[in-house]
Write a protein that holds these residues in place. Structure first.
Motif, PDB file in Angstrom:
ATOM      1  N   ALA A   8     -15.000 148.809 154.564  1.00 23.39           N
ATOM      2  CA  ALA A   8     -14.120 148.800 153.565  1.00 23.39           C
ATOM      3  C   ALA A   8     -13.737 150.530 152.652  1.00 23.39           C
ATOM      4  O   ALA A   8     -12.780 150.761 152.862  1.00 23.39           O
ATOM      5  N   ASN A  12     -10.470 152.966 154.126  1.00 21.42           N
ATOM      6  CA  ASN A  12      -9.694 153.344 153.086  1.00 21.42           C
ATOM      7  C   ASN A  12      -9.210 154.803 152.822  1.00 21.42           C
ATOM      8  O   ASN A  12      -8.666 155.366 153.232  1.00 21.42           O
ATOM      9  N   GLN A  50     -10.253 146.996 161.622  1.00 23.48           N
ATOM     10  CA  GLN A  50      -9.599 146.472 160.152  1.00 23.48           C
ATOM     11  C   GLN A  50      -8.334 146.883 160.702  1.00 23.48           C
ATOM     12  O   GLN A  50      -6.818 146.533 160.883  1.00 23.48           O
TER      13      GLN A  50
END
Length: 493
Positions: A8, A12, A50
């Motif tokens: 994650a 980001n 992702q």
């Protein structure tokens, strides 16, 4: 750092830097990202995947990752308010509800926020999963001749044979169906055995997922109390007579949530009672491969001692491997097998062949017994660590039974602590659950495990989904803080 949070964070960071590249421009190579951010190649691959799923980058095998070109403006969103009428019209008369309460299932599936100790998980922590063995098995399976073709509807014969041997008794491969996980198998069994609107007998307390399956099928769960030796036969007989039910669902081995094992003298009695009632016993043998190191010899499944076809047996590889390794089996004797097969085919066609082939590769490898021995030792160590920490930090909490298998403990909360009875009803469990989350530990309240009013407040704490014994000790300390908040400072000593 946990792999999930690393992915994650990297995603980001890359998302923030996308403006540096023109549409169609190439991003740094995976090797450059590994060196720059000091993460693993797997983390880089998952972060890029992702962003690709979000439509921000395009990955091209052998070429790298590129910033995606801008898409045309999205069409304005429509008005979906009409669905409120369509989905609720005449719902009160539905035998099979169209709206399903999945909250009891989601509590063990949802991942807690980063930094929260996961005492509510229903699967092995990644450190306990046989990831290398599964990856190797999947790789070998993909190279098997015909591995990507259509499998037999009932499952691969060799895999059916393996499950039949593991069940034992006179069960044969012809009486086994391969299914996509235990939850799917239980759903098929209840649909086959009980028409909508009828009662189904369940243990009390029992797995919330079972209650959700029953209610989603339009069935009425009727509780039959469990004690330290499993379901109580006299009450089971009473329940059959009072309701006319034709199905009883049970977990004879390391029952969820109590951890009870059905006593030897009750095994035959349960089958005789069901046979006299003209009823089936659905045996959910969900955790046989998660036995603890100090357990004695395990009793055979009920299905192994059932010549008359009373038992419909469900077992799975998922709990001992990974939540994504969804391979399980349904075993039954007699005409009911064809009904189970028909429902299975209509609902799912078949379990993907590569996954079945991978299961065969895994259970036939030397890594499989090594994995089971390692998990057995680790689960015992974790159970002992959690038990010791609870007795040290929360002596008010009762542990009615310490199991020698499974992955959790069932706690009874004290009555009257804090001076109000409300603190220990379902609202009290909810309040403690919220306070625990604020303190950094996710727990499971006991209320969803009861199909009727619970006799006392409970919690279920899992020791399988955490990183190790150190995290268990920290989680119990955080739980003590939450209990002090809810019960009053004097409650935890």
């Amino acid at each position: 750092m946990h792999e999930r949070s690393s992915v994650a964070e990297l995603a980001n960071q890359l998302r923030r830097e996308l403006d540096r590249y023109s549409p169609g421009g190439k991003l740094p190579s995976s090797r450059a990202l590994v060196d720059r951010f000091r993460v693993s190649p797997v983390t880089v691959s998952r972060a890029l995947a992702q962003l690709a799923a979000e439509g921000l980058v395009v990955t091209r095998p052998g070429a790298g990752a590129f910033r995606a070109r801008q898409r045309e403006s999205a069409a304005p969103s429509g008005d979906t308010s009409w669905q409120e009428v369509a989905l609720s019209a005449d719902g009160a008369s539905d035998l099979v509800p169209r709206s399903v309460d999945a909250s009891g299932v989601l509590v063990s599936l949802a991942a807690p926020p980063p930094g929260v100790v996961e005492f509510n998980g229903g699967y092995l922590h990644t450190s306990l999963q046989p990831e290398r063995a599964m990856a190797a098995a999947l790789s070998r399976a993909g190279r098997r001749p015909g591995a990507w073709g259509r499998p037999p509807m009932e499952g691969l014969p060799e895999l059916r044979e393996w499950f039949a041997r593991s069940i034992g008794g006179a069960i044969t491969a012809a009486e086994v169906l391969i299914t996509a996980g235990g939850q799917s198998a239980l759903t098929t069994a209840l649909r086959a055995l009980a028409p909508p609107g009828t009662p189904v007998l369940v243990e009390s307390p029992t797995y919330p997922g079972m209650l959700a399956i029953a209610r989603a099928a339009g069935l009425r769960p009727v509780p039959v109390p469990v004690d330290a030796d499993g379901v109580r036969p006299a009450l089971l007989a009473d329940a059959f007579r009072a309701t006319g039910a034709r199905v009883f669902v049970c977990q004879p081995l390391f029952q969820n949530p109590t951890g009870a094992v059905l006593a030897p003298e009750r095994r035959g009695e349960v089958l005789r009672i069901a046979r006299a009632a003209g009823a089936f016993v659905v045996e959910d043998d969900f955790v046989r491969r998660l036995v603890h190191e100090d357990s004695g010899p395990l009793p055979a499944p009920l299905a192994a001692d059932d010549p008359d076809g009373v038992v419909v047996h469900v077992c799975s590889l998922t709990k001992a491997t990974s939540p994504s390794f969804r391979v399980s089996a349904l075993a039954a004797r007699g005409p009911v097998l064809e009904r189970l097969r028909a429902i299975q085919v209509v609902d799912t066609f078949f379990v993907p062949r590569p996954l079945q082939e991978a299961a065969l590769e895994l259970v036939g490898s030397p890594a499989w017994p090594r994995h089971l021995r390692a998990v057995s030792a680790e689960l015992k160590a974790r159970r002992d660590a959690m038990t010791s920490a609870l007795r040290l930090h929360l002596p008010e909490v009762s542990l009615p039974h310490i199991p020698s298998g499974g992955y959790h403990l069932w706690l009874r909360l004290p009555e009257g602590t804090g001076g109000t009875s409300q603190a220990f009803g379902s609202g009290g469990e909810s309040g403690l659950t919220s306070a625990a989350l604020r303190a950094g530990v996710a727990i499971t309240p006991g209320r969803p495990y009861f199909s009727a009013e619970p006799p006392a407040p409970h919690l279920r704490l899992s020791f399988a989904a955490v990183g190790g014994v150190g995290e268990i000790a920290e989680g119990v300390r955080r739980l003590r803080t939450a209990c002090a908040e809810v019960w009053g400072q004097g409650a935890t000593g």
